[in-house]
Write an enzyme that holds these catalytic residues in place. Structure first.
Site, PDB file in Angstrom:
ATOM      1  N   CYS A 182       0.832  -1.211   0.000  1.00 43.60           N
ATOM      2  CA  CYS A 182       0.000   0.000   0.000  1.00 43.60           C
ATOM      3  C   CYS A 182       0.868   1.263   0.000  1.00 43.60           C
ATOM      4  O   CYS A 182       1.701   1.442  -0.878  1.00 43.60           O
ATOM      5  CB  CYS A 182      -0.958  -0.053   1.187  1.00 43.60           C
ATOM      6  SG  CYS A 182      -2.318   1.135   1.136  1.00 43.60           S
ATOM      7  N   HIS A 203       0.433   1.501  -3.637  1.00 46.23           N
ATOM      8  CA  HIS A 203      -0.929   1.976  -3.893  1.00 46.23           C
ATOM      9  C   HIS A 203      -0.895   3.037  -4.991  1.00 46.23           C
ATOM     10  O   HIS A 203       0.012   3.883  -5.024  1.00 46.23           O
ATOM     11  CB  HIS A 203      -1.537   2.553  -2.618  1.00 46.23           C
ATOM     12  CG  HIS A 203      -3.012   2.760  -2.710  1.00 46.23           C
ATOM     13  ND1 HIS A 203      -3.579   3.854  -3.347  1.00 46.23           N
ATOM     14  CD2 HIS A 203      -4.055   2.007  -2.253  1.00 46.23           C
ATOM     15  CE1 HIS A 203      -4.889   3.764  -3.278  1.00 46.23           C
ATOM     16  NE2 HIS A 203      -5.209   2.652  -2.617  1.00 46.23           N
TER      17      HIS A 203
END
Length: 468
Positions: A182, A203
């Site tokens: 992420c 991400h």
């Protein structure tokens, strides 16, 4: 009607045999040809050599597998793989819990360490988790893997922890495994200088921070000792890639089977019967009762996604304490005790699964009363994994179509739908659990708010979701 004990106590399944950190005894025979370090992404994701397992999946020998030829005494002397998962204020709970759960299933000794002054942290979607120890107590430990969950401001909290920086930097210098998902690759590892000459993903909201030449769009990217991934929706792939690198491909494949992870062709996303609108003219209120032994992946995923969709979610413990110990050893603090939660009315009541947790949910008289009132009032209720058996025992699946975890589905007397991850019948929603629980939560969002809202949530999760 059969007692719940019979419904929740089928012949031993793979799921019930796994324990977080037991000894290694299973055969390394592969369950499938799928390699989780190279799933559906460009070829550069897979390392040139697979790290061989020094231990086997933490479970009793499967009757379908040949016995291992290795000396049991030698196997028992092999220390477990040790994994560090640090957490802090604002850590993404889906990512943290899925990593912890999956690697414990694979047989790793996973240490959850807080980078905050206290062990209890509030995660990104306001779930409260309790770490096993403080990061300061880990400074002199040697880890086979350091895995950083993402989330904001969680990734920044990890970045600002000097002890964690030293641990992870030494991990990289010593050529041992480390990973991040992420926001953590860009927000945490990049400032530490641990992405140099490494192909990296993260991400989409943070990818512009990565060095352009080394940034890739793979769901999972393996570059030497470093493994990176994109977000909550890719957490299973990320964790299974790490499991493969620690224990070998066959162990990762077997864990994937236990998690009910399937290719898109195996199961349709959703079957719906007796379709009705879920029309609510106010902010929907959701009750999620939890118990010792409830499955943490299911609890956290449902809460995380529904809170992203702006539902009011109350997690209520049926135990004497708000803190519960989930099935893979994750400590979760509920918002309330079930008695206090029962003072309100809920638009949805959802039961997480796992056999031990489901048995305890069944014993709660308060929950039983809430479920009967929910059904009588025509409000929505649902269950995942083993917990549809709880609904069955209370007569709440009568004349309904449903699904459940394979370990209990044959015990249900209602019409079972086996070919779908999620089954909706009027105002009942059920799912097989574990890796299907994201689809379950997304189906709730779509029923309440429509496809556009669900699509928006899926994009934030980096979860593969249909365009129509």
């Amino acid at each position: 009607m059969e007692p719940l004990f019979c419904l929740l106590s089928p012949a031993p399944s793979k799921l019930s045999l796994i324990r977080p950190s037991s000894s290694v005894v299973a055969s390394a025979t592969s369950f499938s040809s799928l390699s989780f370090a190279s799933m559906a992404c460009p070829p550069q994701r897979k390392t040139s050599t697979t790290r061989q397992s020094s231990s086997k999946l933490a479970k009793a020998p499967s009757p379908t597998l040949p016995a291992s030829n290795e000396d049991p005494a030698a196997l028992s002397s092999v220390p477990p793989k040790k994994v560090l998962v640090p957490i802090g204020f604002g850590t993404e709970e889906m990512e943290a819990v899925i990593i912890i759960d999956v690697l414990r299933r694979a047989g790793a000794e996973v240490i959850v360490a807080s980078v905050e002054p206290q062990l209890e942290i509030e995660a990104a979607s306001r779930m409260r988790l309790v770490a096993d120890t403080s990061i300061a107590n880990c400074s002199n430990e040697i880890f086979d893997l350091v895995a950083l969950p993402g989330g904001m401001p969680g990734s920044a909290r990890l970045r600002d922890c000097e002890v964690l920086q030293k641990i992870t930097s030494k991990q990289a210098a010593d050529k041992r495994l480390y990973g991040a998902i992420c926001a953590a690759p860009a927000v945490t590892l990049l400032p530490w200088g641990l992405l140099r000459r490494k192909q990296t993903t993260c991400h989409p909201a943070f990818v512009d921070k990565l060095p352009t030449f080394w940034a890739v769009k793979s769901n999972v990217q393996v570059s030497g000792e470093l493994t990176t991934s994109r977000g909550p929706g890719t957490s299973f792939e990320f964790a299974l890639s790490l499991a493969e690198q620690l224990f070998g491909e066959s162990i990762a494949n077997e864990v994937g089977e236990l998690l009910l992870l399937r290719t898109a062709d195996d199961l349709c996303r959703k079957d719906e019967f007796n379709e009705v609108e879920w029309s609510i003219d106010h902010k929907p209120r959701v009750l999620i009762p939890v118990a010792n032994g409830s499955e943490e992946i299911e609890i956290v995923t449902i809460v995380d996604i529904l809170r992203r969709a702006k539902l009011e979610v109350v997690v209520a413990s049926i135990e004497k304490s708000v803190q519960i110990l989930a099935s893979r050893g994750t400590k979760i603090i509920a918002d309330k005790l079930i008695g206090d939660a029962a003072e309100s009315i809920y638009d949805l009541i959802i039961l997480p699964g796992e056999i031990a947790g489901a048995k305890r949910l069944q014993k709660s008289k308060v929950l039983k009363k809430l479920l009967k009132e929910q059904d009588a009032a025509g409000r929505i209720y649902g269950a995942v994994c083993s917990s549809p058996a709880v609904l069955h025992s209370q007569g709440l699946l009568k004349d309904k179509k449903a699904t459940a975890h394979p370990s209990v589905v044959s015990q249900l007397t209602n019409e079972v739908v086996n070919g779908a991850k999620v089954v909706i019948d009027g105002k009942l929603i059920t799912s097989k659990g574990l890796a299907t629980v994201t689809d379950f939560a997304m189906a709730i969002v779509r029923k309440l708010f429509g496809h556009a809202r669900a699509r928006s949530i899926a994009e934030g999760l980096v979860f593969d979701y249909p365009w129509t």
